[in-house]
Design a protein around this motif. Structure first.
Motif, mmCIF file in Angstrom:
data_model
loop_
_atom_site.group_PDB
_atom_site.id
_atom_site.type_symbol
_atom_site.label_atom_id
_atom_site.label_comp_id
_atom_site.label_asym_id
_atom_site.label_seq_id
_atom_site.Cartn_x
_atom_site.Cartn_y
_atom_site.Cartn_z
ATOM 1 N N ASN A 178 1.024 -1.217 0.040
ATOM 2 C CA ASN A 178 -0.097 -0.191 0.033
ATOM 3 C C ASN A 178 0.816 1.148 -0.078
ATOM 4 O OD1 ASN A 178 -2.484 -1.467 0.081
ATOM 5 N ND2 ASN A 178 -2.310 -1.568 2.218
ATOM 6 N N MET A 179 0.615 2.041 -0.761
ATOM 7 C CA MET A 179 1.272 3.382 -0.912
ATOM 8 C C MET A 179 0.515 4.808 -0.762
ATOM 9 S SD MET A 179 3.838 2.669 -4.124
ATOM 10 C CE MET A 179 4.817 0.927 -3.968
ATOM 11 N N ALA A 180 0.963 5.448 0.054
ATOM 12 C CA ALA A 180 0.232 6.685 0.241
ATOM 13 C C ALA A 180 1.219 7.806 -0.807
ATOM 14 C CB ALA A 180 0.401 7.089 1.756
ATOM 15 N N CYS A 181 2.361 8.225 -0.455
ATOM 16 C CA CYS A 181 2.803 9.456 -1.174
ATOM 17 C C CYS A 181 3.537 8.862 -2.517
ATOM 18 C CB CYS A 181 4.005 10.096 -0.267
ATOM 19 S SG CYS A 181 5.310 9.036 0.029
ATOM 20 N N GLY A 182 4.080 7.733 -2.326
ATOM 21 C CA GLY A 182 4.561 7.209 -3.667
ATOM 22 C C GLY A 182 5.965 7.661 -3.989
ATOM 23 N N VAL A 183 6.467 8.492 -3.360
ATOM 24 C CA VAL A 183 7.676 9.357 -3.768
ATOM 25 C C VAL A 183 9.045 9.169 -2.526
ATOM 26 C CG1 VAL A 183 6.814 10.727 -5.330
ATOM 27 C CG2 VAL A 183 6.756 11.432 -2.847
ATOM 28 N N GLY A 184 8.546 8.304 -1.434
ATOM 29 C CA GLY A 184 9.454 8.087 -0.429
ATOM 30 C C GLY A 184 9.388 9.204 0.727
ATOM 31 N N ALA A 185 8.197 9.885 0.836
ATOM 32 C CA ALA A 185 8.106 11.068 2.048
ATOM 33 C C ALA A 185 7.537 10.134 3.152
ATOM 34 C CB ALA A 185 7.514 12.169 1.366
ATOM 35 N N CYS A 186 6.691 9.457 3.097
ATOM 36 C CA CYS A 186 5.682 9.074 4.216
ATOM 37 C C CYS A 186 6.134 7.803 4.962
ATOM 38 C CB CYS A 186 4.276 8.768 3.800
ATOM 39 S SG CYS A 186 3.965 7.337 2.853
ATOM 40 N N LEU A 187 7.098 6.992 4.420
ATOM 41 C CA LEU A 187 7.485 5.857 4.982
ATOM 42 C C LEU A 187 6.475 4.626 5.182
ATOM 43 C CD1 LEU A 187 9.942 7.193 7.734
ATOM 44 C CD2 LEU A 187 10.307 6.828 5.279
ATOM 45 N N GLY A 188 5.226 4.815 4.820
ATOM 46 C CA GLY A 188 4.325 3.969 4.841
ATOM 47 C C GLY A 188 4.379 2.747 3.960
ATOM 48 N N CYS A 189 5.402 2.564 3.244
ATOM 49 C CA CYS A 189 5.484 1.351 2.431
ATOM 50 C C CYS A 189 6.869 0.649 2.976
ATOM 51 C CB CYS A 189 5.630 1.778 1.238
ATOM 52 S SG CYS A 189 6.751 2.704 0.530
ATOM 53 N N ALA A 190 7.216 1.027 4.126
ATOM 54 C CA ALA A 190 8.669 0.590 4.370
ATOM 55 C C ALA A 190 8.501 -0.961 4.745
ATOM 56 C CB ALA A 190 9.185 1.240 5.605
ATOM 57 N N VAL B 131 9.227 0.629 -0.355
ATOM 58 C CA VAL B 131 9.124 0.148 -1.764
ATOM 59 C C VAL B 131 9.026 1.097 -2.799
ATOM 60 C CG1 VAL B 131 7.222 -1.439 -2.752
ATOM 61 C CG2 VAL B 131 8.294 -1.983 -0.472
ATOM 62 N N CYS B 132 8.474 2.235 -2.385
ATOM 63 C CA CYS B 132 8.136 3.002 -3.576
ATOM 64 C C CYS B 132 9.481 3.805 -4.196
ATOM 65 C CB CYS B 132 7.120 4.219 -3.277
ATOM 66 S SG CYS B 132 7.696 5.307 -1.819
ATOM 67 N N LYS B 133 10.351 4.080 -3.273
ATOM 68 C CA LYS B 133 11.702 4.854 -3.636
ATOM 69 C C LYS B 133 12.681 3.889 -3.753
ATOM 70 C CE LYS B 133 13.678 8.792 -3.534
ATOM 71 N NZ LYS B 133 13.453 10.191 -3.867
HETATM 72 FE FE1 FES Z 1 5.277 6.885 0.877
HETATM 73 FE FE2 FES Z 1 6.485 4.910 0.026
HETATM 74 S S1 FES Z 1 4.383 5.529 -0.009
HETATM 75 S S2 FES Z 1 7.423 6.596 1.356
#
Ligand code: FES
Length: 268
Positions: A232-244, A254-256
């Motif tokens: 699952n991804m929120a920002c998609g650009v490495g900013a939120c750490l939600g996909c660690a 995962v996104c970055k």
């Molecule tokens: Fe935000 Fe990966 S979706 S850091």
């Protein structure tokens, strides 16, 4: 990483290709110029702030002036996407992430592409790139599905010259069982790849238990194995750490840092 583009682009087609699966083509030359197999785009499924979050989709096909995504309509966002029509505009952010490393795919090597369900999406763009890079490559594609109605892209892979084998949970087509069982069988019989296992590279995409098993198989046989991970991804650009996710070094996004990882890196 290549520069990211954000903008509204025209939908060229959006067709049903399976029971709940759709293929959408989006005309976006600015994005395809920089895109590579394994990268993804983040789409806003409605042209308002609701639903607020974008949804990530791997690049299924990278064409001259457009790209395609292959998706399953399973939640609110993807069901909204399925209603979009040719000519509608859609907000796209991409290309994002790091794609498949093709350096491991040297002249002598062959590849096995393993897809679990909709995980087939990024593997078609990869097969196109591998075959374009070296036409003599031996590419075997293993498609894992619940039943024969859910088979996707079989003809597309065959048209490229790849060989395809199917594993279905209910045995309605091909090998009966999980695609990892079919992979073990193919490797055990050394047929039809006819290569030493350490000369093969596995590229995979699908559910985590499937990838974990492929990691174990490849580690035991000394094979290179890369996979595109789904999170699952929120920002998609490495900013939120939600996909660690946990790797042998540290947590990675995962996104970055991905979505493609060497499977030996991941802590399952
Ligand atoms: Fe935000 Fe990966 S979706 S850091």
């Amino acid at each position: 990483m290549s520069k990211i583009t954000q903008g509204k682009f025209k939908i060229l087609s959006n067709k049903r290709v399976g029971p709940d699966c759709f293929k959408m083509a989006i005309g976006a030359p600015a994005i395809v110029r920089k895109a590579a197999p394994g990268q993804f785009v983040h789409l806003r499924c409605l042209n308002s702030t609701e639903p607020l979050l974008r949804r990530p989709f791997s690049l299924h096909r990278i064409n001259r002036n457009n790209f395609e995504i292959l998706y399953r309509a399973v939640g609110r966002g993807t069901n909204l996407l399925a209603k979009k029509r040719k000519g509608d505009k859609i907000d796209v952010l991409g290309p994002l992430g790091n794609g498949f490393q093709l350096s491991a795919f040297s002249y002598q090597l062959s590849a096995i592409l393993v897809a679990g369900g909709i995980g087939v999406a990024p593997l078609l763009a990869l097969a196109e790139k591998l075959i374009k890079a070296q036409r003599k490559k031996d590419i075997l594609v293993l498609l894992g599905v619940k039943n024969k109605k859910q088979i996707l892209c079989e003809r597309d892979f065959k048209r490229l010259g790849a060989r395809v084998q199917i594993a279905s949970d209910d045995g309605t087509r091909g090998y009966k069982g999980l695609v990892t069982g079919l992979l073990r069988k193919v490797l055990r019989t050394n047929e039809p790849t006819n290569q030493r296992t350490n000369e093969l590279t596995i590229y995979a995409c699908g559910p985590k238990p499937m990838l974990k098993e492929i990691a174990q198989i490849s580690f035991r046989l000394g094979m290179a194995a890369y996979a595109s991970l789904e999170e699952n991804m929120a920002c998609g650009v490495g900013a939120c750490l939600g996909c660690a996710i946990k790797t042998r070094e540290s947590y990675k996004r995962v996104c970055k840092d991905g979505p493609v990882f060497n499977l030996k890196e991941i802590r399952w």
